[in-house]
Enzyme design. Sequence first.
Site, short mmCIF file in Angstrom:
data_model
loop_
_atom_site.label_atom_id
_atom_site.label_comp_id
_atom_site.label_asym_id
_atom_site.label_seq_id
_atom_site.Cartn_x
_atom_site.Cartn_y
_atom_site.Cartn_z
N ASP A 2 14.29 52.90 56.43
CA ASP A 2 14.85 52.94 57.80
C ASP A 2 14.84 51.57 58.47
O ASP A 2 14.75 51.47 59.69
CB ASP A 2 14.09 53.95 58.68
CG ASP A 2 13.94 55.29 57.99
OD1 ASP A 2 14.94 55.76 57.46
OD2 ASP A 2 12.83 55.85 57.97
N LYS A 32 19.24 48.92 56.91
CA LYS A 32 20.05 48.41 55.80
C LYS A 32 21.52 48.77 55.99
O LYS A 32 22.42 48.01 55.65
CB LYS A 32 19.54 48.99 54.47
CG LYS A 32 18.11 48.61 54.16
CD LYS A 32 17.65 49.17 52.83
CE LYS A 32 17.38 50.65 52.80
NZ LYS A 32 16.22 51.10 53.58
N GLY A 64 19.10 58.02 54.63
CA GLY A 64 19.99 58.22 55.76
C GLY A 64 20.34 56.87 56.33
O GLY A 64 19.47 56.17 56.83
N HIS A 65 21.57 56.47 56.18
CA HIS A 65 21.99 55.17 56.71
C HIS A 65 22.83 55.40 57.96
O HIS A 65 23.83 56.10 57.91
CB HIS A 65 22.80 54.38 55.68
CG HIS A 65 21.95 53.86 54.57
ND1 HIS A 65 22.45 53.28 53.44
CD2 HIS A 65 20.61 53.82 54.43
CE1 HIS A 65 21.45 52.91 52.65
NE2 HIS A 65 20.33 53.24 53.24
N GLN A 69 15.74 53.82 50.61
CA GLN A 69 14.29 53.75 50.79
C GLN A 69 13.84 52.29 50.75
O GLN A 69 14.61 51.42 51.12
CB GLN A 69 13.54 54.63 49.78
CG GLN A 69 13.77 56.12 49.98
CD GLN A 69 15.01 56.64 49.29
OE1 GLN A 69 15.28 56.31 48.16
NE2 GLN A 69 15.78 57.45 49.98
N SER A 88 19.02 40.78 63.99
CA SER A 88 19.79 41.82 64.67
C SER A 88 19.19 42.07 66.06
O SER A 88 17.98 42.25 66.20
CB SER A 88 19.75 43.11 63.85
OG SER A 88 20.40 44.14 64.55
#
Length: 435
Positions: free
Chosen positions: A17, A20, A44-45, A224, A413
Amino acid sequence: MRSGSKNLVILGMQWGDEGKGKIIDLLSRNFSYVVRFQGGNNAGHTIVVNGETLALHQVPSGTLHPKCFLVVANGVVLNLEVFNQEIDRLKQRGVDVLSRLMLSEKAHVILPHHILLDQWREGGAGRIGTTGRGIGPAYEMKSSRMGVRLGDFLHPETLHTRMELGYREVAARLGSQSALPSLEEIIERTQSWVAPLKRCIGNTQTLLYDAWEQKSPILFEGAQASLLDIDHGTYPYVTSSNCSVGGLLAGTGLSHHAIDMVCGVTKAYATRVGDGPFPSEIDGSLGETIRTRGKEFGTTTGRPRRCGWFDIPVVRHGVQINGAGGLAIMKLDVLDGLEEIKIILGYSDGSGGFTRHLPGHESDWKEVSPIEKTFRGWGKTAACKQWSDLPKEAQTYLKFIEDNMGCPIAYVSTGADRREGFFMSDILSSFMEPS
Ligand code: IMP
């Protein structure tokens, strides 16, 4: 063999998480191929485009760029029902996936009984806080040679036999009290999920080898992260695949020649979902504040993520095992406005010793306590678009991280949107075409 194509690997340096999906989405328009090589729909992206959020679990994150060919390679375990749902959702948004997708004939399939077994185990003493998506049992069946691969659906004459092997084992473990559907029902259901995907099943190894030979740029998308790696993570609180760079070679059939650069992705702090060691964990209201600001709830399960400080030994471990050549630091803005921010320098081992190495055993993790360094907080980094826009305190914080990593920062970011953040050097920009 020819070398020279510019291929990039994106890997998580913590417990997943890290963000990515954003990096992959940002870069993928420069690549001809985007490849998933391990994990399944435990991943989960989340990508945000023009303020709209899209959660992907199995379709590679390059999907929004129509020129990217999407590859799900052999190391992945696929939940076909979920995969079809994802494709349908994308179709509703005008994104066509099926015309530019190949699924490896060697990829293993997550079957309904794998999911039941995963969930049944999580109710017992061996619980580790999995996503309950059947990932462990699917990889377990693969290793014990009782798995079912996508290619098996192209050979109906052997399908029943292959399905029966693993089904019997699981049925014996779950017993007759379980909600286990009959084998025939499972075969029928799975065949209906494969049907719309059949023409996409193929040999991804040769596809990728040819792409590499022709110097078509390839982006490899890790799922992951290092600390969840079955070998190099916080075992047994890990997932069941190699999420580090080694998993890429086995999971695609390409050699190390195909890798030009590994970019490690980390948050400016740390999170973890599920059970297991997490020395930098922040309890109480501060942890809650970071969780709320960072929207730290699982993309896959909705579980609240545990939040902690940036931990140098954890991220250095990721840098080392993956040979990362640059770091992307995500979600810096989540720390905006905090009075103090901490970084874990290393651990004291209970007998006065100091180490910067990660403990190797579950029991050793319980013995260590983190040694912290405190930094002054800063005002606002949100939406900053260059280094010089950052408050001095944020620059000091990032510089300290970089100096302790043995690896330069390549991207920072400062918000969820594609436009919020900046590249720090030409480490990643050499993989980009001018827009
Ligand atoms: P599994 O992969 O569902 O077997 O779960 C094993 C461990 O990995 C659990 O602690 C999960 O919470 C964690 N995990 C699996 N996938 C992800 C992910 O994509 N992000 C964060 N944690 C994950």
